[in-house]
Every structure is written in structure tokens, then in C-alpha cells.
Design an enzyme around this catalytic site. Structure first.
Site, mmCIF file in Angstrom:
data_model
loop_
_atom_site.group_PDB
_atom_site.id
_atom_site.type_symbol
_atom_site.label_atom_id
_atom_site.label_comp_id
_atom_site.label_asym_id
_atom_site.label_seq_id
_atom_site.Cartn_x
_atom_site.Cartn_y
_atom_site.Cartn_z
ATOM 1 N N LYS A 1 0.834 -1.206 0.000
ATOM 2 C CA LYS A 1 0.000 0.000 0.000
ATOM 3 C C LYS A 1 0.875 1.265 0.000
ATOM 4 O O LYS A 1 0.547 2.265 -0.655
ATOM 5 C CB LYS A 1 -0.936 -0.012 1.212
ATOM 6 C CG LYS A 1 -1.781 1.245 1.370
ATOM 7 C CD LYS A 1 -2.788 1.467 0.259
ATOM 8 C CE LYS A 1 -3.479 2.816 0.427
ATOM 9 N NZ LYS A 1 -4.475 3.103 -0.600
ATOM 10 N N LYS B 1 -0.295 11.582 5.648
ATOM 11 C CA LYS B 1 0.042 10.474 6.564
ATOM 12 C C LYS B 1 0.732 9.348 5.803
ATOM 13 O O LYS B 1 1.770 8.825 6.215
ATOM 14 C CB LYS B 1 -1.255 9.979 7.228
ATOM 15 C CG LYS B 1 -1.141 8.740 8.054
ATOM 16 C CD LYS B 1 -2.070 7.593 7.767
ATOM 17 C CE LYS B 1 -3.207 7.682 6.865
ATOM 18 N NZ LYS B 1 -3.808 6.430 6.441
HETATM 19 P P1 NAD Z 1 -12.547 8.807 7.158
HETATM 20 O O1 NAD Z 1 -11.898 9.825 8.017
HETATM 21 O O2 NAD Z 1 -13.637 9.206 6.226
HETATM 22 O O3 NAD Z 1 -13.132 7.595 8.064
HETATM 23 C C1 NAD Z 1 -12.581 7.152 9.260
HETATM 24 C C2 NAD Z 1 -13.736 6.935 10.238
HETATM 25 O O4 NAD Z 1 -13.236 6.389 11.450
HETATM 26 C C3 NAD Z 1 -14.452 8.252 10.599
HETATM 27 O O5 NAD Z 1 -15.836 8.089 10.325
HETATM 28 C C4 NAD Z 1 -14.180 8.423 12.094
HETATM 29 O O6 NAD Z 1 -15.275 9.005 12.782
HETATM 30 C C5 NAD Z 1 -13.959 6.997 12.524
HETATM 31 N N1 NAD Z 1 -13.135 6.842 13.725
HETATM 32 C C6 NAD Z 1 -11.954 7.417 14.026
HETATM 33 N N2 NAD Z 1 -11.497 6.952 15.197
HETATM 34 C C7 NAD Z 1 -12.412 6.056 15.654
HETATM 35 C C8 NAD Z 1 -12.500 5.229 16.795
HETATM 36 N N3 NAD Z 1 -11.571 5.244 17.736
HETATM 37 N N4 NAD Z 1 -13.583 4.414 16.902
HETATM 38 C C9 NAD Z 1 -14.553 4.393 15.945
HETATM 39 N N5 NAD Z 1 -14.522 5.172 14.852
HETATM 40 C C10 NAD Z 1 -13.466 5.981 14.705
HETATM 41 O O7 NAD Z 1 -11.366 8.085 6.374
HETATM 42 P P2 NAD Z 1 -11.466 7.161 5.067
HETATM 43 O O8 NAD Z 1 -11.248 8.007 3.872
HETATM 44 O O9 NAD Z 1 -12.655 6.273 5.182
HETATM 45 O O10 NAD Z 1 -10.122 6.309 5.269
HETATM 46 C C11 NAD Z 1 -10.014 5.235 6.191
HETATM 47 C C12 NAD Z 1 -8.677 4.533 5.955
HETATM 48 O O11 NAD Z 1 -8.639 4.041 4.605
HETATM 49 C C13 NAD Z 1 -7.461 5.455 6.100
HETATM 50 O O12 NAD Z 1 -6.400 4.749 6.672
HETATM 51 C C14 NAD Z 1 -7.165 5.845 4.670
HETATM 52 O O13 NAD Z 1 -5.797 6.196 4.500
HETATM 53 C C15 NAD Z 1 -7.535 4.585 3.918
HETATM 54 N N6 NAD Z 1 -7.918 4.758 2.505
HETATM 55 C C16 NAD Z 1 -8.765 5.765 2.123
HETATM 56 C C17 NAD Z 1 -9.101 5.893 0.775
HETATM 57 C C18 NAD Z 1 -10.000 7.008 0.277
HETATM 58 O O14 NAD Z 1 -10.069 7.228 -0.950
HETATM 59 N N7 NAD Z 1 -10.725 7.716 1.135
HETATM 60 C C19 NAD Z 1 -8.623 4.982 -0.161
HETATM 61 C C20 NAD Z 1 -7.813 3.944 0.273
HETATM 62 C C21 NAD Z 1 -7.461 3.839 1.613
#
Ligand code: NAD
Length: 297
Positions: free
Chosen positions: A173, A241
Site C-alpha cells: 500500500k 500520513k
Molecule cells: P474517514 O476519516 O472518512 O473515516 C474514518 C472513520 O473512522 C471516521 O468516520 C471516524 O469518525 C472513525 N473513527 C476514528 N477513530 C475512531 C474510533 N476510535 N472508533 C470508531 N470510529 C473511529 O477516512 P477514510 O477516507 O474512510 O479512510 C479510512 C482509511 O482508509 C485510512 O487509513 C485511509 O488512509 C484509507 N484509505 C482511504 C481511501 C480514500 O479514498 N478515502 C482509499 C484507500 C485507503
């Protein structure tokens, strides 16, 4: 039927959990902000009031959280209140967040010491890939655990590959984010360059997409950048990050990534200017600024 506990229902986790419901799994979800739990309930899942409650009785627990400390806080907790301590031996934990490879390895060890099988399974394909269940999923961990989790992963993605031992998924990744970050910066530069020469950028993108410059980054990101739509998608904060993970892991391995290091600096700068909550396509704004150009100039 496999019972799934899903923790983290954001941009990615929300549609992924909904796809698991559609595939016939029994899904119980938890998110820190309750509105996102309600969305899962509307999609046919169950809501939980804590991470521990979502994981209770699950065969498979999935985490989709922002960063390494978030995943550690949920799984390990503070003094024995983590999810790992509450799971029955044999339960599978699949962390699908993008986190540091060394943290993924230590979580796998922490799981093994409790009889819990942990996979690192970060994803690529963005929000659209999450919605369409077409994600690329790169999986690190034991081969037998991967085979057991495969039906769940197949409901979320189209390209699902076991790439090696614990942490290997996160290493792949990191390479993904290196390629996407560098390519996106070049797409932003090309768009500003084309604009400065008065070329119709939509037509330019159409023909570029058919040649060697074509890429999934160009296809999926250029249309919104041309519309100046920077609603995430993938937040600059998260890509910053990830580029921190890449530069640290490259340094650790003694690998030079000159362009990657520059891409990391440019992403950090965009964030420092207060754009952390925008989609990473906002790199366009910075190229415009560096070029002394404002939109439509
Ligand atoms: P996001 O910020 O939209 O979602 C994360 C969620 O986790 C939020 O809804 C937040 O409220 C919740 N959260 C945080 N701490 C928490 C806890 N302790 N308990 C319960 N809920 C909690 O982020 P995202 O875009 O969905 O990304 C999530 C992961 O996937 C990240 O590591 C990101 O790098 C990765 N990612 C994102 C994408 C993208 O296009 N958005 C693509 C590939 C990978």
C-alpha cells in the site's frame, strides 16, 4: 452466515460495510460519530454503541480507521479494554486502514499471543471503488487466514491478492501511495500547463488517457479537478500520513525516492496551507499558486 463487526464507517468504511450487508453477511458497525452508524442501520446493518460491542460475538472484525494510533487504540486499548482482549480464539481481525507496516506486524503478534488471527488488508480504488466493491485489496498475514477471510474480502474488492507475511500488505500500500501521490502531482502540473497554453483541457485529457500517459489516476481524478470539485474522496491529511509512511519505510530500507520525497513535501505544504480536509486533487491549487495563476486566468 458469518457475523462481521465493522469499526470505522467513514468515506470508505461506510460503503464497504453496506456492501457486506448486500452480500448477505450479518454486519454490526460502530463509528465515533453516530450519524454514520445510522447510515449502516438504514442499509440493513446493526448499530453498536462501542467498538467492543460491534466486535462482540463476531467471526470477523474489520477496522477501517484513519491512522496507526487509531487502530492501536481500538484493538489494543488502554490497559486491557481493547477489542483483541475480548475476542474468542480463532476470530479473524482484518485491518483495512492504511497504517505503518511495523505497527501491522506488532498487531499481528499481539493477536497471535491471544489466539486471534490478524491480517493487514489495506485497499486502493478510492471512494468509488468502495461503493462499487471493486477495490484492490493487498493482504499480509498467514496464507490459511487469508483463505478463511477470502469470501469477506471478495465481497469488497475485485483484485484481492495475498502479498506476503504480516505487514506486507501495508508495504505494498505504501508503494501504491508513492505512485498515486507522484502521478497526481504531475496530473496537476499538466492541467495548469495546458490551461496556460489555452488548450481545451477536457479534450486534452481525453486523448492523453488513450496513450502512455493514461492512468487510473488521470481517469478518476482529472474530471473533478477540472470542475474544481475538491470534496473528498481522499483527504490531503490522509495522503500526507501515507507519504510519511513511505518516506520512513524507504529510509529504513536504504532506498532513495527523490521524486517521492518531493511529492511528500508538496503534499505537506498543501496541508500546511490549511487544505488538509480537501481531496488530494487539490494539489492543483498549489501548482496554480506556484505558477502565479488564479482559476480561469
Ligand atoms: P474517514 O476519516 O472518512 O473515516 C474514518 C472513520 O473512522 C471516521 O468516520 C471516524 O469518525 C472513525 N473513527 C476514528 N477513530 C475512531 C474510533 N476510535 N472508533 C470508531 N470510529 C473511529 O477516512 P477514510 O477516507 O474512510 O479512510 C479510512 C482509511 O482508509 C485510512 O487509513 C485511509 O488512509 C484509507 N484509505 C482511504 C481511501 C480514500 O479514498 N478515502 C482509499 C484507500 C485507503
Amino acid at each position: 452466515m458469518t457475523a462481521i463487526g465493522f469499526i470505522g464507517l467513514g468515506v470508505m468504511g461506510g460503503p464497504m460495510a453496506a456492501n457486506l450487508v448486500k452480500a448477505g453477511f450479518e454486519v454490526t458497525g460502530y463509528n465515533r460519530s453516530p450519524a454514520k452508524v445510522r447510515r449502516l442501520v438504514e442499509a440493513g446493518g446493526r448499530g453498536a454503541e462501542s467498538a467492543a460491542a460491534a466486535a462482540e460475538g463476531a467471526d470477523v472484525v474489520i477496522t477501517m480507521l484513519p491512522d496507526s494510533p487509531d487502530v492501536e487504540a481500538v484493538l489494543l486499548g488502554d490497559g486491557g479494554d481493547g477489542v483483541l482482549d475480548r475476542l474468542a480464539p480463532g476470530t479473524i481481525v482484518v485491518d483495512m486502514s492504511t497504517i505503518r507496516p511495523d505497527v501491522a506486524r506488532s498487531l499481528a503478534e499481539a493477536g497471535a499471543s491471544r489466539g486471534v488471527r490478524v491480517l493487514d488488508a489495506p485497499v486502493s480504488g478510492g471512494e468509488q471503488g468502495a461503493v462499487d466493491a471493486t477495490l484492490s485489496i493487498m493482504v499480509g498475514g498467514e496464507a490459511s487466514t487469508f483463505e478463511s477471510a477470502r469470501p469477506v474480502l471478495d465481497a469488497l474488492g475485485r483484485t484481492v491478492v495475498h502479498v506476503g507475511p504480516p505487514g506486507a500488505g501495508q508495504t505494498v500500500k505504501a508503494a501504491n501511495q508513492l505512485i498515486v501521490g507522484g502521478t497526481l502531482q504531475l496530473v496537476a502540473e499538466a492541467l495548469v500547463f495546458l490551461d496556460a497554453h489555452g488548450v481545451d483541457r477536457s479534450r486534452a485529457v481525453e486523448v492523453l488517457a488513450g496513450g502512455l500517459a493514461g492512468s487510473a489516476v488521470l481517469d478518476r481524478k482529472a474530471p473533478a479537478m477540472l470542475e474544481r470539485d475538491f470534496k473528498p474522496g481522499f483527504r490531503v491529511d490522509l495522503h500526507h500520513k501515507d507519504l510519511g509512511i513511505v518516506t520512513a519505510a524507504a529510509r529504513e530500507a536504504g532506498v532513495a525516492i527523490p521524486l517521492g520525497a518531493l511529492a511528500a513535501t508538496l503534499m505537506a505544504s498543501l496541508r500546511a496551507q490549511g487544505h488538509g480536509d480537501l481531496d488530494h486533487g487539490a494539489l492543483l491549487l498549489q501548482v496554480e499558486q506556484l505558477s502565479g495563476r488564479s482559476p480561469g486566468e
